[in-house]
Design a protein around this motif. Structure first.
Motif, PDB file in Angstrom:
ATOM      1  N   VAL A  64       0.851  -1.179   0.000  1.00  0.00           N
ATOM      2  CA  VAL A  64       0.000   0.000   0.000  1.00  0.00           C
ATOM      3  C   VAL A  64       0.889   1.232   0.000  1.00  0.00           C
ATOM      4  CG1 VAL A  64      -1.703   1.277   1.329  1.00  0.00           C
ATOM      5  CG2 VAL A  64      -1.784  -1.223   1.303  1.00  0.00           C
ATOM      6  N   LEU A  65       0.568   2.193  -0.838  1.00  0.00           N
ATOM      7  CA  LEU A  65       1.415   3.379  -0.958  1.00  0.00           C
ATOM      8  C   LEU A  65       0.557   4.641  -0.909  1.00  0.00           C
ATOM      9  CD1 LEU A  65       4.296   3.818  -3.501  1.00  0.00           C
ATOM     10  CD2 LEU A  65       2.521   5.547  -3.346  1.00  0.00           C
ATOM     11  N   VAL A  66       1.025   5.638  -0.161  1.00  0.00           N
ATOM     12  CA  VAL A  66       0.405   6.967  -0.212  1.00  0.00           C
ATOM     13  C   VAL A  66       1.499   8.004  -0.409  1.00  0.00           C
ATOM     14  CG1 VAL A  66      -0.898   8.744   1.013  1.00  0.00           C
ATOM     15  CG2 VAL A  66      -1.624   6.383   1.180  1.00  0.00           C
ATOM     16  N   GLN A  67       1.285   8.824  -1.434  1.00  0.00           N
ATOM     17  CA  GLN A  67       2.201   9.927  -1.742  1.00  0.00           C
ATOM     18  C   GLN A  67       1.818  11.127  -0.863  1.00  0.00           C
ATOM     19  OE1 GLN A  67       1.641  11.274  -5.793  1.00  0.00           O
ATOM     20  NE2 GLN A  67       3.779  11.862  -6.023  1.00  0.00           N
ATOM     21  N   ASP A  68       2.809  11.889  -0.435  1.00  0.00           N
ATOM     22  CA  ASP A  68       2.540  13.093   0.344  1.00  0.00           C
ATOM     23  C   ASP A  68       2.107  14.210  -0.618  1.00  0.00           C
ATOM     24  OD1 ASP A  68       2.597  15.400   1.912  1.00  0.00           O
ATOM     25  OD2 ASP A  68       4.259  14.656   3.127  1.00  0.00           O
ATOM     26  N   PRO A  69       0.877  14.687  -0.525  1.00  0.00           N
ATOM     27  CA  PRO A  69       0.435  15.695  -1.503  1.00  0.00           C
ATOM     28  C   PRO A  69       1.212  17.007  -1.398  1.00  0.00           C
ATOM     29  CG  PRO A  69      -1.204  15.447   0.245  1.00  0.00           C
ATOM     30  CD  PRO A  69      -0.183  14.372   0.465  1.00  0.00           C
ATOM     31  N   ASP A  70       1.785  17.277  -0.223  1.00  0.00           N
ATOM     32  CA  ASP A  70       2.525  18.535  -0.056  1.00  0.00           C
ATOM     33  C   ASP A  70       3.993  18.407  -0.455  1.00  0.00           C
ATOM     34  OD1 ASP A  70       0.223  19.735   1.039  1.00  0.00           O
ATOM     35  OD2 ASP A  70       0.682  18.861   3.004  1.00  0.00           O
ATOM     36  N   ARG A  71       4.485  17.169  -0.469  1.00  0.00           N
ATOM     37  CA  ARG A  71       5.880  16.911  -0.835  1.00  0.00           C
ATOM     38  C   ARG A  71       5.887  15.684  -1.740  1.00  0.00           C
ATOM     39  NH1 ARG A  71       6.172  18.617   4.626  1.00  0.00           N
ATOM     40  NH2 ARG A  71       5.485  16.569   5.285  1.00  0.00           N
ATOM     41  N   PRO A  72       5.571  15.894  -3.040  1.00  0.00           N
ATOM     42  CA  PRO A  72       5.285  14.741  -3.914  1.00  0.00           C
ATOM     43  C   PRO A  72       6.457  13.782  -4.141  1.00  0.00           C
ATOM     44  CG  PRO A  72       5.266  16.807  -5.154  1.00  0.00           C
ATOM     45  CD  PRO A  72       5.328  17.180  -3.704  1.00  0.00           C
ATOM     46  N   TYR A  73       7.667  14.171  -3.744  1.00  0.00           N
ATOM     47  CA  TYR A  73       8.769  13.216  -3.849  1.00  0.00           C
ATOM     48  C   TYR A  73       8.884  12.348  -2.600  1.00  0.00           C
ATOM     49  CZ  TYR A  73      10.000  15.216  -8.273  1.00  0.00           C
ATOM     50  OH  TYR A  73       9.955  15.618  -9.586  1.00  0.00           O
ATOM     51  N   GLU A  74       7.981  12.551  -1.658  1.00  0.00           N
ATOM     52  CA  GLU A  74       7.978  11.732  -0.442  1.00  0.00           C
ATOM     53  C   GLU A  74       6.730  10.853  -0.418  1.00  0.00           C
ATOM     54  OE1 GLU A  74       8.712  13.897   3.159  1.00  0.00           O
ATOM     55  OE2 GLU A  74      10.273  15.118   2.234  1.00  0.00           O
ATOM     56  N   TYR A  75       6.903   9.616  -0.021  1.00  0.00           N
ATOM     57  CA  TYR A  75       5.749   8.724   0.099  1.00  0.00           C
ATOM     58  C   TYR A  75       6.059   7.619   1.082  1.00  0.00           C
ATOM     59  CZ  TYR A  75       8.265   5.982  -3.504  1.00  0.00           C
ATOM     60  OH  TYR A  75       9.203   5.292  -4.233  1.00  0.00           O
ATOM     61  N   VAL A  76       4.997   7.004   1.561  1.00  0.00           N
ATOM     62  CA  VAL A  76       5.126   5.896   2.497  1.00  0.00           C
ATOM     63  C   VAL A  76       4.588   4.644   1.823  1.00  0.00           C
ATOM     64  CG1 VAL A  76       4.248   4.938   4.657  1.00  0.00           C
ATOM     65  CG2 VAL A  76       5.028   7.311   4.586  1.00  0.00           C
ATOM     66  N   GLU A  77       5.324   3.551   1.948  1.00  0.00           N
ATOM     67  CA  GLU A  77       4.858   2.254   1.465  1.00  0.00           C
ATOM     68  C   GLU A  77       4.730   1.311   2.656  1.00  0.00           C
ATOM     69  OE1 GLU A  77       7.602  -0.138  -0.731  1.00  0.00           O
ATOM     70  OE2 GLU A  77       6.062  -1.565  -1.356  1.00  0.00           O
ATOM     71  N   VAL A  78       3.597   0.677   2.758  1.00  0.00           N
ATOM     72  CA  VAL A  78       3.379  -0.317   3.799  1.00  0.00           C
ATOM     73  C   VAL A  78       3.217  -1.673   3.127  1.00  0.00           C
ATOM     74  CG1 VAL A  78       1.828  -1.112   5.622  1.00  0.00           C
ATOM     75  CG2 VAL A  78       2.263   1.337   5.340  1.00  0.00           C
ATOM     76  N   ARG A  79       4.060  -2.618   3.501  1.00  0.00           N
ATOM     77  CA  ARG A  79       3.891  -4.002   3.030  1.00  0.00           C
ATOM     78  C   ARG A  79       3.317  -4.807   4.177  1.00  0.00           C
ATOM     79  NH1 ARG A  79       9.947  -4.362   0.471  1.00  0.00           N
ATOM     80  NH2 ARG A  79       9.761  -2.467  -0.794  1.00  0.00           N
ATOM     81  N   GLY A  80       2.333  -5.609   3.886  1.00  0.00           N
ATOM     82  CA  GLY A  80       1.702  -6.342   4.964  1.00  0.00           C
ATOM     83  C   GLY A  80       0.771  -7.413   4.467  1.00  0.00           C
ATOM     84  N   THR A  81      -0.144  -7.787   5.338  1.00  0.00           N
ATOM     85  CA  THR A  81      -1.055  -8.896   5.083  1.00  0.00           C
ATOM     86  C   THR A  81      -2.481  -8.403   5.275  1.00  0.00           C
ATOM     87  OG1 THR A  81       0.636 -10.319   6.028  1.00  0.00           O
ATOM     88  CG2 THR A  81      -1.540 -11.273   5.738  1.00  0.00           C
ATOM     89  N   ALA A  82      -3.348  -8.800   4.367  1.00  0.00           N
ATOM     90  CA  ALA A  82      -4.733  -8.343   4.404  1.00  0.00           C
ATOM     91  C   ALA A  82      -5.656  -9.430   4.940  1.00  0.00           C
ATOM     92  CB  ALA A  82      -5.181  -7.939   3.005  1.00  0.00           C
TER      93      ALA A  82
END
Lengths: 137, 137
Positions: A64-82
């Protein structure tokens, strides 16, 4: 695993998330989703009839990935289990719709089973641009 | 496979793309990337030392997604196969940097090998919101 502040911030705001699952042949598939956080899990809504629901039932591994709308070169990726469960009363779908669209969720035929996808993080990565990555878990 | 007009439009504009690859254990991993189109292929730049380069060398199956910035409930997903080659002279990296950042690509140590990732589409999906999907291939 507790969700770090940066993840909470990005996933609680009404930012679109990208979800990658594994198709029947193990190849990656990607969707854009509404997302919210509950405790240390990341929640999504989908229909039971969707390909991504079938994918996650077969193989629960997800990115799962979300880009930071205020700093578009920064984002968080979460790897996990659903884990999937019925969204009784479409409560999660409705919460998401209020957060993203500002209105209750659209009506759906009652025989369309809506699910909650709960992602438990296994690995959390923050990308800072120019290839810099830090682990947050 | 020819790239449909909608794909060309979204991938030629300086929109960020999400790329999903398969990790060593077959689980999905996701990155945000600059992207451009050349003929019927979708091009990216990465360093040979990156995890995504190792992933694509091991298993070239990839999913690429671009959201429409003007209609955020619409997006295109391309599933396909990646081929990697050295980006001699960092030409592709430089083209991408000019398109996205408006300036030449940052200097990198010469021993950092930069690659071009060329994705050949196998399946092209356009998502129109509310679960509507059309195949464009």
């Amino acid at each position: 695993m507790p969700l770090p502040t940066d993840v909470q911030r990005l996933f609680r705001a009404p930012n679109f998330a990208t979800m990658s699952t594994l198709g029947p042949d193990g190849s990656p598939q990607t969707s854009i989703m509404w997302v919210e956080v509950e405790g240390d899990e990341i929640l999504f809504s989908t229909l039971k009839s969707r390909q991504k629901a079938a994918n996650l039932t077969r193989d629960p591994r997800v990115s799962v990935l979300v880009q930071d709308p205020d700093r578009p070169y920064e984002y968080v990726e979460v790897r996990g289990t659903a884990a999937l469960a019925e969204d009784t009363g479409r409560t999660v779908a409705n919460d998401l719709s209020l957060a993203y669209a500002g209105q209750p969720f659209r009506s759906e035929p009652p025989d369309h089973v809506r699910l909650v996808v709960r992602v438990s993080p296994r690995k959390i990565l923050k990308y800072l641009g120019s290839g810099q990555v830090v682990r947050l878990d």
